[in-house]
Motif scaffolding. Structure first.
Motif, PDB file in Angstrom:
ATOM      1  N   MET A   1       0.839  -1.198   0.000  1.00  0.00           N
ATOM      2  CA  MET A   1       0.000   0.000   0.000  1.00  0.00           C
ATOM      3  C   MET A   1       0.880   1.257   0.000  1.00  0.00           C
ATOM      4  O   MET A   1       1.832   1.326   0.734  1.00  0.00           O
ATOM      5  CB  MET A   1      -0.893  -0.009   1.237  1.00  0.00           C
ATOM      6  CG  MET A   1      -2.094   0.893   1.097  1.00  0.00           C
ATOM      7  SD  MET A   1      -3.011   1.046   2.614  1.00  0.00           S
ATOM      8  CE  MET A   1      -3.446  -0.631   2.986  1.00  0.00           C
ATOM      9  N   ASP A   2       0.565   2.213  -0.828  1.00  0.00           N
ATOM     10  CA  ASP A   2       1.377   3.436  -0.857  1.00  0.00           C
ATOM     11  C   ASP A   2       0.488   4.678  -0.941  1.00  0.00           C
ATOM     12  O   ASP A   2      -0.725   4.595  -0.731  1.00  0.00           O
ATOM     13  CB  ASP A   2       2.380   3.389  -2.016  1.00  0.00           C
ATOM     14  CG  ASP A   2       1.689   3.181  -3.353  1.00  0.00           C
ATOM     15  OD1 ASP A   2       0.449   3.169  -3.377  1.00  0.00           O
ATOM     16  OD2 ASP A   2       2.387   3.026  -4.370  1.00  0.00           O
ATOM     17  N   GLU A   3       1.138   5.784  -1.258  1.00  0.00           N
ATOM     18  CA  GLU A   3       0.392   7.050  -1.316  1.00  0.00           C
ATOM     19  C   GLU A   3      -0.672   7.062  -2.421  1.00  0.00           C
ATOM     20  O   GLU A   3      -1.611   7.859  -2.374  1.00  0.00           O
ATOM     21  CB  GLU A   3       1.331   8.236  -1.473  1.00  0.00           C
ATOM     22  CG  GLU A   3       2.211   8.264  -2.710  1.00  0.00           C
ATOM     23  CD  GLU A   3       3.467   7.425  -2.594  1.00  0.00           C
ATOM     24  OE1 GLU A   3       3.593   6.493  -3.407  1.00  0.00           O
ATOM     25  OE2 GLU A   3       4.311   7.678  -1.724  1.00  0.00           O
ATOM     26  N   SER A   4      -0.549   6.148  -3.399  1.00  0.00           N
ATOM     27  CA  SER A   4      -1.522   6.080  -4.495  1.00  0.00           C
ATOM     28  C   SER A   4      -2.940   5.860  -3.957  1.00  0.00           C
ATOM     29  O   SER A   4      -3.903   6.408  -4.485  1.00  0.00           O
ATOM     30  CB  SER A   4      -1.180   4.946  -5.449  1.00  0.00           C
ATOM     31  OG  SER A   4       0.056   5.161  -6.012  1.00  0.00           O
ATOM     32  N   MET A  48      -6.586  -2.241  -5.735  1.00  0.00           N
ATOM     33  CA  MET A  48      -5.736  -3.421  -5.944  1.00  0.00           C
ATOM     34  C   MET A  48      -4.373  -3.010  -6.510  1.00  0.00           C
ATOM     35  O   MET A  48      -3.333  -3.503  -6.084  1.00  0.00           O
ATOM     36  CB  MET A  48      -6.420  -4.405  -6.893  1.00  0.00           C
ATOM     37  CG  MET A  48      -7.453  -5.272  -6.199  1.00  0.00           C
ATOM     38  SD  MET A  48      -8.493  -6.120  -7.359  1.00  0.00           S
ATOM     39  CE  MET A  48      -7.355  -7.308  -8.039  1.00  0.00           C
ATOM     40  N   ALA A  49      -4.420  -2.093  -7.466  1.00  0.00           N
ATOM     41  CA  ALA A  49      -3.154  -1.634  -8.083  1.00  0.00           C
ATOM     42  C   ALA A  49      -2.269  -0.949  -7.059  1.00  0.00           C
ATOM     43  O   ALA A  49      -1.054  -1.167  -7.030  1.00  0.00           O
ATOM     44  CB  ALA A  49      -3.468  -0.683  -9.234  1.00  0.00           C
ATOM     45  N   SER A  50      -2.895  -0.131  -6.186  1.00  0.00           N
ATOM     46  CA  SER A  50      -2.080   0.572  -5.197  1.00  0.00           C
ATOM     47  C   SER A  50      -1.561  -0.374  -4.116  1.00  0.00           C
ATOM     48  O   SER A  50      -0.608  -0.047  -3.400  1.00  0.00           O
ATOM     49  CB  SER A  50      -2.875   1.721  -4.572  1.00  0.00           C
ATOM     50  OG  SER A  50      -4.007   1.208  -3.940  1.00  0.00           O
ATOM     51  N   MET A  51      -2.180  -1.563  -3.995  1.00  0.00           N
ATOM     52  CA  MET A  51      -1.695  -2.548  -3.010  1.00  0.00           C
ATOM     53  C   MET A  51      -0.631  -3.473  -3.607  1.00  0.00           C
ATOM     54  O   MET A  51      -0.187  -4.402  -2.959  1.00  0.00           O
ATOM     55  CB  MET A  51      -2.864  -3.360  -2.479  1.00  0.00           C
ATOM     56  CG  MET A  51      -3.744  -2.581  -1.523  1.00  0.00           C
ATOM     57  SD  MET A  51      -5.187  -3.517  -1.116  1.00  0.00           S
ATOM     58  CE  MET A  51      -5.185  -3.361   0.644  1.00  0.00           C
TER      59      MET A  51
END
Lengths: 73, 370
Positions: A1-4, A48-51
């Protein structure tokens, strides 16, 4: 997980306030029929992409199809 | 959908900005080397039949947008399928452009900022612009086009002292095949995409000269493109220019006026961004208009947000790095042929036949009376 994830949630929150809530108030069924499924699917995909899940790229598919059909290198 | 809110001049600026939105990936043609400046001219010649088809469609169906033309020509069922192709292409194009700009900004200006943020911000502003209607896109284009003209002219003049005319020699040494291939790529990549601009022509007055709008827009775009190509070639030279993915940016980075006016390359970044922004707006507008037509929605505005959400979701996994953007260009050219050539040609032929059949009885009646 990030800032996205925060960015996506921020963007979707803005869209809820500017688009979804007015559509509910106006009882604009056509808009809701499109908005809610697109909203749910794209939000799920983006989370999902940000994870870290790698989503399939349309370009890869196009490339593969053209490589097999037209033998492009 | 007949709201005469866009003037002929604004439409001309929209077209030019729309085409300039892809200049970012058009910069380098490695195969044509010192003859790269001929590529825009060739593309301009190759695009003529397609632009003629577009003007003809507007002439047959005045004050109608792309999707209204499709429905009038093919009817409900085939029209819906046909429209779906263009809706997909619009969202796809918006996603590609926004993703390229995300990459461009990260590579050259803001390496620490996540691309998601840049992409989300660009799409959010595009969403607001499109929500305000096509007249807003028109006004924006008219204003921003002047900035592009000014900065291209300014960088060309400032760069004069760094230019070496020897970089253009030997002229016409490139073989015809790579030259034509690059010309076709330039024709397909920004010029052919103008089929989506038909979605804005319903807002242009019937009295406006459509052919003139297209012709002047094309000439303006070609001048800017030619000036940019020549500037890059004359400053960097063909070998160095081919080394960079964004040659315009690199060519300008060596320019300065004394010690007080440096880092002008930011101007080029802004130029490409504003042109790309207009292109994204037009694509989102076209997609939402198409969706509204298919779903019989009274208002297109409520369908802009879903298009934006789809564009952002598609954009992120498009490319893994900058190299992939340029590697995909030859595939894009082939992929775009159905949307930019085949579908518009079929649409025009059917519209033409229908128009002839429609006008035939009236002509017979008048002949009978005489």
């Amino acid at each position: 997980m990030d800032e996205s994830l925060i960015i996506y949630l921020g963007l979707y929150t803005v869209l809820i306030f500017t688009d979804l809530l007015p559509a509910i108030k106006k009882k604009d069924k056509t808009a809701l029929w499109v908005f809610i499924p697109v909203f749910a699917v794209t939000l799920a995909a983006n989370i999902m992409a940000s994870m870290g899940f790698s989503l399939p790229s349309i370009n890869d598919e196009i490339k593969q199809i053209l490589q097999t059909t037209l033998h492009m290198k | 959908m007949t709201n005469h809110s866009i003037t002929g001049r604004q439409m001309r600026c929209i077209l030019t900005m729309y085409w300039s939105g892809s200049l970012i990936v058009m910069g380098s043609y490695k195969e044509t080397k010192q003859d790269t400046w001929m590529v825009p001219i060739l593309a301009g010649i190759l695009i003529f039949p397609l632009l003629w088809i577009q003007t003809r469609l507007i002439r047959i169906y005045p004050e109608k947008n792309l999707f209204e033309i499709i429905f009038e020509t093919f009817g409900k069922i085939i029209g819906t399928i046909y429209s779906l192709f263009f809706i997909f292409f619009s969202i796809y194009l918006a996603a590609v452009i926004v993703r390229i700009f995300g990459e461009f900004i990260q590579v050259l200006n803001m390496p620490e900022t996540p691309q998601t943020f840049t992409i989300a911000m660009i799409l959010l502003i595009a969403y607001w612009s499109v929500t305000n209607g096509p007249e807003n896109i028109g006004r924006l284009s008219k204003f921003l086009w002047k900035i592009i003209w000014f900065s291209i002219l300014m960088t060309f003049i400032i760069g004069l002292k760094n230019m070496n005319l020897e970089n253009l020699k030997p002229v016409m040494e490139t073989e015809l095949k790579p030259l034509l291939s690059s010309g076709f790529t330039a024709c397909m990549l920004p010029l052919g995409e103008s089929i989506l601009c038909l979605s804005l022509f319903s807002s242009v007055k019937k009295t406006e000269n459509i052919k003139k709008i297209y012709l002047i827009a094309l000439i303006e775009f070609l001048i800017v493109n030619l000036a940019a190509s020549l500037r890059n070639l004359l400053i960097l030279g063909p070998t160095v220019s081919a080394l960079y993915y964004f040659p315009s940016y690199q060519a300008i980075s060596v320019l300065s006026v004394g010690d007080f006016f440096t880092r002008i390359e930011v101007l080029i970044g802004i130029n490409l961004l504003i042109a790309g922004f207009i292109k994204i707006c037009v694509c989102i507008h076209a997609a939402s208009l198409g969706l509204a037509k298919i779903l019989h929605a009274p208002n297109q505005k409520s369908l802009i947000a879903p298009c934006v959400m789809l564009a952002i979701t598609l954009a992120i996994p498009f490319y893994k790095n900058t190299l992939q953007i340029f590697d995909f260009v030859p595939y894009f050219v082939i992929f775009a042929i159905p949307f930019e050539i085949i579908l518009p040609v079929i649409l025009w032929m059917t519209a033409e036949i229908k128009n002839r059949i429609k006008s035939a009885p009236t002509q017979t009646k008048t002949a009978g009376k005489q």
